[in-house]
Design a protein around this motif. Structure first.
Motif, mmCIF file in Angstrom:
data_model
loop_
_atom_site.group_PDB
_atom_site.id
_atom_site.type_symbol
_atom_site.label_atom_id
_atom_site.label_comp_id
_atom_site.label_asym_id
_atom_site.label_seq_id
_atom_site.Cartn_x
_atom_site.Cartn_y
_atom_site.Cartn_z
ATOM 1 N N GLY A 92 69.124 101.475 58.521
ATOM 2 C CA GLY A 92 70.107 102.475 58.116
ATOM 3 C C GLY A 92 69.683 103.259 56.902
ATOM 4 O O GLY A 92 68.873 102.812 56.087
ATOM 5 N N GLY A 93 70.223 104.441 56.774
ATOM 6 C CA GLY A 93 69.925 105.291 55.622
ATOM 7 C C GLY A 93 68.992 106.438 55.967
ATOM 8 O O GLY A 93 68.206 106.366 56.920
ATOM 9 N N PHE A 94 69.090 107.494 55.157
ATOM 10 C CA PHE A 94 68.256 108.679 55.328
ATOM 11 C C PHE A 94 67.166 108.696 54.266
ATOM 12 O O PHE A 94 67.336 108.193 53.165
ATOM 13 N N SER A 95 66.051 109.288 54.614
ATOM 14 C CA SER A 95 64.965 109.417 53.633
ATOM 15 C C SER A 95 64.479 110.856 53.535
ATOM 16 O O SER A 95 63.321 111.107 53.209
ATOM 17 N N GLY A 96 65.361 111.806 53.822
ATOM 18 C CA GLY A 96 64.995 113.201 53.652
ATOM 19 C C GLY A 96 65.054 113.995 54.938
ATOM 20 O O GLY A 96 65.611 113.562 55.943
ATOM 21 N N GLN A 97 64.446 115.184 54.875
ATOM 22 C CA GLN A 97 64.431 116.128 55.988
ATOM 23 C C GLN A 97 63.024 116.671 56.123
ATOM 24 O O GLN A 97 62.380 117.015 55.133
ATOM 25 N N ASP A 98 62.524 116.737 57.348
ATOM 26 C CA ASP A 98 61.169 117.228 57.594
ATOM 27 C C ASP A 98 61.235 118.437 58.518
ATOM 28 O O ASP A 98 61.429 118.319 59.720
ATOM 29 N N ASN A 99 61.062 119.633 57.940
ATOM 30 C CA ASN A 99 61.137 120.870 58.706
ATOM 31 C C ASN A 99 59.787 121.571 58.801
ATOM 32 O O ASN A 99 59.723 122.780 59.038
#
Length: 332
Positions: A92-99
């Motif tokens: 669980g949990g987010f580690s950012g955004q990759d665009n």
């Protein structure tokens, strides 16, 4: 079901869209897979053509569920709005955004495979990546449009400046952003920018994650798989205050012969023909309640009564936990 067009260059879609996020366990509670699939079928049978998902909902579970539900349906009978780029962690949990452009194409092939389709209709980054210019991300989506894997560019939870920069690279069909009676931060700048540029809006959170549905109560907080207890609007005195607003809205709804949910959805739809409310129905019962909102006409007097019941800015608490508010383009 009537239709609306998403922006000047976007597709025609049903007046209401179906948001599939809540069909994944761990969002608003545990789900019945068969009921989720039946709800998708019921939505399509009722004339809803726009279905929204994201590759990070349930780490791909949501897309696989939709792939199963849509199997055998004519591809031109529905439109898929897909978000990408959110990075998850085991446990669980987010580690950012990759665009990054390479990541855009990588995420896309996985979504196409899970959904079992050869293209998505609207493809959009779930959030802004602070390390990647939006021009590069939209440029990569444009390449996928040219290659036939995507039909339209979309955006999600970004501000006016980012909208302008993205639209300069390729026409944007729509911005997906939270908009409801108690989440109106888009009105001063974002909504006028969309209208200036001819971009539509798909409004999610029209019932504020159930808070203004007329069904949620504080007693439901903490049930297995329901993460709303982390959100400030659902906590303590904030929740008590916000539920009082719902009761005021209920009185207006009853006078109109509608439910609270129907009135709240219809209010969003009444803000402009360029706005499509996305309803996160998880069951056929909730879907059946939401559908009449598409035909509920609100007069100027109705809108005035609704405004009195729930004045702009009346809600208490942020719509996301503090750590997540920094990732959205506008506030509450």
């Amino acid at each position: 079901m009537q239709t609306r067009t998403l922006g000047t260059d976007g597709p025609a879609v049903s007046t209401l869209g179906l948001g599939a996020m809540g069909m994944t366990d761990g969002v608003y509670g545990n789900n019945d897979r068969a009921e989720s699939i039946a709800t998708v079928h019921a939505a399509l049978d009722a004339g809803l053509t726009l279905i929204d998902t994201s590759d990070h909902y349930g780490a791909g579970h949501n897309e696989m569920l939709l792939g199963e539900a849509l199997r055998g349906r004519p591809r031109d009978s529905y439109l898929l709005s897909v978000k990408f780029g959110a990075l998850l962690q085991p446990g669980g949990g987010f580690s950012g955004q990759d665009n990054r452009p390479a990541a855009v194409k990588n995420f896309l092939i996985h979504s196409l495979t899970r959904l079992g389709v050869d293209h998505v209709d609207i493809y959009r980054p779930a959030r802004l990546d602070p390390d990647v210019p939006i021009e590069e991300t939209v440029g990569a989506i444009k390449e996928m449009i040219d290659a036939g894997y995507v039909r339209h560019v979309g955006l999600s939870e970004v501000g006016a400046d980012t909208i302008r920069r993205a639209h300069a690279v390729h026409p944007v069909a729509d911005l997906q952003i939270e908009y409801s009676l108690i989440s109106r931060a888009v009105e001063p700048e974002v909504l006028p920018t969309l209208r200036e540029l001819g971009i539509g809006m798909t409004a999610y959170g029209v019932l504020s994650r159930g808070l203004i549905s007329g069904h949620w109560s504080a007693a439901g907080t903490g049930r297995p798989g329901d993460n709303r207890g982390r959100m400030p609007r659902f906590q303590g005195e904030n929740a008590e205050h916000n539920l009082a607003l719902v009761e005021a809205l209920r009185r207006v709804a009853e006078a109109k012969g509608a439910t609270v949910a129907q009135l709240a959805i219809a209010w969003v739809a009444a803000q402009g023909e360029d706005i499509v409310p996305v309803v996160g129905a998880r069951t056929r019962t909730r879907l059946s309640e939401a559908l009449p909102a598409a035909d509920l006409k609100l007069s100027a007097a109705d809108l005035e009564e609704i405004e009195k019941a729930v004045p702009k800015g009346a809600a208490r608490g942020d719509r996301y936990p503090t750590a997540m508010m920094s990732s959205v383009g506008v506030g509450n």
